[in-house]
Each structure stands twice: as structure tokens, then as C-alpha cells.
Design a protein around this motif. Structure first.
Motif, PDB file in Angstrom:
ATOM      1  N   GLU A   1       7.275  -2.547 -17.857  1.00  0.00           N
ATOM      2  CA  GLU A   1       6.443  -1.751 -18.246  1.00  0.00           C
ATOM      3  C   GLU A   1       5.635  -1.647 -16.312  1.00  0.00           C
ATOM      4  O   GLU A   1       5.814  -0.967 -15.444  1.00  0.00           O
ATOM      5  N   ILE A   2       5.525  -2.920 -16.062  1.00  0.00           N
ATOM      6  CA  ILE A   2       5.173  -3.804 -14.945  1.00  0.00           C
ATOM      7  C   ILE A   2       5.879  -3.905 -13.938  1.00  0.00           C
ATOM      8  O   ILE A   2       5.453  -3.540 -12.301  1.00  0.00           O
ATOM      9  N   ARG A   3       7.081  -3.830 -13.844  1.00  0.00           N
ATOM     10  CA  ARG A   3       7.882  -4.458 -13.099  1.00  0.00           C
ATOM     11  C   ARG A   3       8.406  -2.905 -12.525  1.00  0.00           C
ATOM     12  O   ARG A   3       8.491  -2.331 -11.520  1.00  0.00           O
ATOM     13  N   GLU A   4       8.621  -1.895 -13.627  1.00  0.00           N
ATOM     14  CA  GLU A   4       8.522  -0.166 -13.105  1.00  0.00           C
ATOM     15  C   GLU A   4       7.713  -0.160 -12.111  1.00  0.00           C
ATOM     16  O   GLU A   4       8.212   1.130 -10.971  1.00  0.00           O
ATOM     17  N   ALA A   5       7.025  -0.454 -12.572  1.00  0.00           N
ATOM     18  CA  ALA A   5       5.653   0.120 -11.629  1.00  0.00           C
ATOM     19  C   ALA A   5       5.226  -0.141 -10.285  1.00  0.00           C
ATOM     20  O   ALA A   5       5.742   0.886  -9.658  1.00  0.00           O
ATOM     21  N   PHE A   6       5.631  -1.235 -10.173  1.00  0.00           N
ATOM     22  CA  PHE A   6       6.404  -2.498  -8.822  1.00  0.00           C
ATOM     23  C   PHE A   6       7.255  -1.092  -8.011  1.00  0.00           C
ATOM     24  O   PHE A   6       7.301  -0.857  -6.402  1.00  0.00           O
ATOM     25  N   ARG A   7       8.443  -1.314  -8.928  1.00  0.00           N
ATOM     26  CA  ARG A   7       9.930  -0.078  -8.125  1.00  0.00           C
ATOM     27  C   ARG A   7       8.631   0.923  -7.760  1.00  0.00           C
ATOM     28  O   ARG A   7       9.910   1.749  -6.688  1.00  0.00           O
TER      29      ARG A   7
ATOM     30  N   GLN B   1       7.227   0.973  -4.757  1.00  0.00           N
ATOM     31  CA  GLN B   1       8.283   0.872  -3.581  1.00  0.00           C
ATOM     32  C   GLN B   1       8.556   2.079  -2.803  1.00  0.00           C
ATOM     33  O   GLN B   1       9.145   2.704  -1.918  1.00  0.00           O
ATOM     34  N   LEU B   2       9.100   2.731  -4.386  1.00  0.00           N
ATOM     35  CA  LEU B   2      10.410   4.327  -3.838  1.00  0.00           C
ATOM     36  C   LEU B   2       8.315   5.594  -3.115  1.00  0.00           C
ATOM     37  O   LEU B   2       9.323   6.426  -3.296  1.00  0.00           O
ATOM     38  N   GLY B   3       7.707   5.169  -4.020  1.00  0.00           N
ATOM     39  CA  GLY B   3       6.521   6.193  -2.739  1.00  0.00           C
ATOM     40  C   GLY B   3       6.391   7.346  -4.334  1.00  0.00           C
ATOM     41  O   GLY B   3       5.665   7.684  -3.881  1.00  0.00           O
TER      42      GLY B   3
END
Length: 290
Positions: free
Chosen positions: A270-276, A279-281
Motif C-alpha cells: 500500500e505504501i508503494r501504491e501511494a508513491f505510484r 507519480q500518476l498525479g
């Protein structure tokens, strides 16, 4: 007929934070509650104490938790990317529910040196997708209760017969207690609330152990983990000198916590999803002053 005794609270552990002298513009920083001990502080994640000039906390994102920012001194300028703008002064508090996608800036106003305490308050998994919101609690709007030898200012929760204005998704209490030298006060909290304190000034004795804690000292406070919200507990306080303390409390959430930069989630994925998503705006445009 037998009655249940009121749970008497005491100091579990106390410490004095170490401060990093960072220079300009982030002049000094320390953790009152260190994030490495977040399981002990549940539902609280960390508390940071910062002294800084403009340019330290410009536009940045958050997800999955709430912040409670107390202004010790100076003026704090808040900007968010939903068009929000405010200036907070000493004694004011800002509550933010980051929810799923907050993006804001917290800056020293003009040439001020700002001094703040920022508490991170966890959200349960069921509330991590909630809408971002902000609430300013100005010092004059937080009710004050006069007591023998001092007064109690209530920012959040039902304390000393008044209700604080903070409307946090995860209910907490936040109280500022000011006492003259020699004054005594009994702070009443729900027995199942995990609680901690931070000394803003002076020296006080706490609990049955009469543990003395001075300025910049922090402590965790005993509580009845299997108790009820309906039952009260008491923490006895005596001021050794003229003193001021902040006391916070809340019911533990008891969920897995994953920390990653400006995000608090339940798993590393879920942390990695937040960073993605950042980046996707998905967090929207930058928070800049219009």
C-alpha cells in the motif's frame, strides 16, 4: 452495594528527546514520540517537534493518517491544493485528515521562526480512503475551565465538563493544563485510552509514583487495555513549579502499521501504491499560494 474502584493512572515510562541542530532553514528537530515505537503509542504514530524558517515544509503529500499540529510559537502558514489558506498563531491547532490524498504546505509565515509540535494520528484501514479535510482550532475557541491554581484548555474530547472543538475521525482527547507552583489537579480520562504527555514548561509530579518530569520531558501513561470507554480513570498531577503540560489520549486501533515517507498504511504494498499514485498525479496539483 459494591462499587468498582476508579482506575488510577501512573507513568509507565518517560524520556527526554534528543534534538538535531540542523542549521538553516530547519533549525532544530526532535521526535517526542519516535516512530520506531509506534506500536507502544497506538493510535498515535509519532510526534515531531520542529523549529524552522520558510522553505522546509513546502508542497508535500500525505495518505492514511491524520495530523494534529500545535503552534508553540511563531506564525504557521497553511496552504492546500483544494484552495485552503490560513495563518495560525501560538496556541492554535490545525487538524488534518489526510485520508486518501492530501497535498499541502506548512510554512513559517514571512520571516518568522516557527516552533511546532506535529502529532501523527493513525486511521483504521476502514477510514484510509476518506476525503481529505482540514480544521483550524484557534486558541480563543478552545474552551477553558478554571481550576484551583490554574486552568485547563480543551482542544478535543470531553474533559473537565466541556467538549473541545476538534472533530477528528478517530476521537481523541487533547488537553493543555497550566498550573501555579504547588497546585494539584486530577485529570480524568476514559480508562481504555492510551495516553501520553509532553511538558511545555516547568516541572510536575504525576501519578501514585509522583514521578517528576520537567520541560521537554515526555511520558506514556498506564491505562486499562481491556477497560471500557464508559469508565473513568484518574491521573493525579502536582506542579512543583509554575508549569504547563499537554496530554493526549485515544483508543488503540490494533492494526498493522506500515510507514513510508509521508504515508501511513497497513502494508508495504500500500505504501508503494501511494508513491505510484503520487507519480500518476492522483494527489492533484501542487499546494502553492495563489
Amino acid at each position: 452495594m459494591a462499587t468498582n474502584a476508579v482506575f488510577q493512572r501512573d507513568i509507565k515510562s518517560f524520556w527526554y528527546p534528543e534534538y538535531n541542530k540542523n542549521g538553516y532553514p530547519h533549525v532544530q528537530q526532535g521526535f517526542i514520540l519516535h516512530p520506531d515505537r509506534n506500536a507502544e503509542f497506538d493510535p498515535f504514530i509519532l510526534m515531531a517537534e520542529d523549529w524552522y524558517k520558510r522553505g522546509v515544509f513546502s508542497d508535500h503529500p500525505h495518505r492514511g493518517f491524520q495530523t494534529v499540529t500545535y503552534v508553540v510559537d511563531g506564525r504557521l502558514e497553511h496552504i492546500d491544493n483544494a484552495g485552503g489558506y490560513s495563518i495560525l498563531n501560538a496556541g492554535d491547532v490545525q487538524y488534518m485528515n489526510a485520508g486518501w490524498a492530501a497535498r499541502h504546505a506548512e510554512e513559517a509565515f514571512e520571516d518568522d521562526l516557527i516552533h511546532t509540535l506535529q502529532l501523527w494520528l493513525n486511521l483504521p484501514k476502514s477510514l484510509k480512503h476518506t476525503k481529505t479535510s482540514y480544521q483550524n482550532i484557534f486558541v480563543e475557541d478552545a474552551p477553558v475551565v478554571n481550576i484551583d491554581g490554574g486552568f485547563v484548555r480543551v482542544y478535543s474530547g470531553n474533559i473537565a465538563g466541556v467538549i473541545g472543538p476538534m472533530q477528528s475521525l478517530v476521537p481523541i482527547t487533547m488537553t493543555e493544563i497550566t498550573l501555579r507552583e504547588g497546585a494539584e489537579y486530577t485529570h480524568v480520562l476514559p480508562e481504555n485510552h492510551n495516553s501520553f504527555l509532553f511538558m511545555l514548561a516547568g516541572e510536575m509530579e504525576f501519578g501514585e509514583s509522583k514521578t517528576k518530569i520537567t520541560k521537554t520531558g515526555a511520558a506514556t501513561i498506564s491505562f486499562n487495555e481491556d477497560g471500557s470507554e464508559a469508565n473513568s480513570s484518574e491521573l493525579k498531577i502536582k506542579a512543583s513549579t509554575r508549569s504547563k503540560v499537554l496530554i493526549y489520549s485515544g483508543v488503540p486501533i490494533r492494526e498493522e502499521v506500515a510507514l513510508g515517507g509521508p504515508f501511513v498504511m497497513n502494508s508495504k504494498e500500500e505504501i508503494r501504491e501511494a508513491f505510484r499514485d503520487l507519480q500518476l498525479g492522483e494527489f492533484g496539483p501542487p499546494a502553492v499560494k495563489k
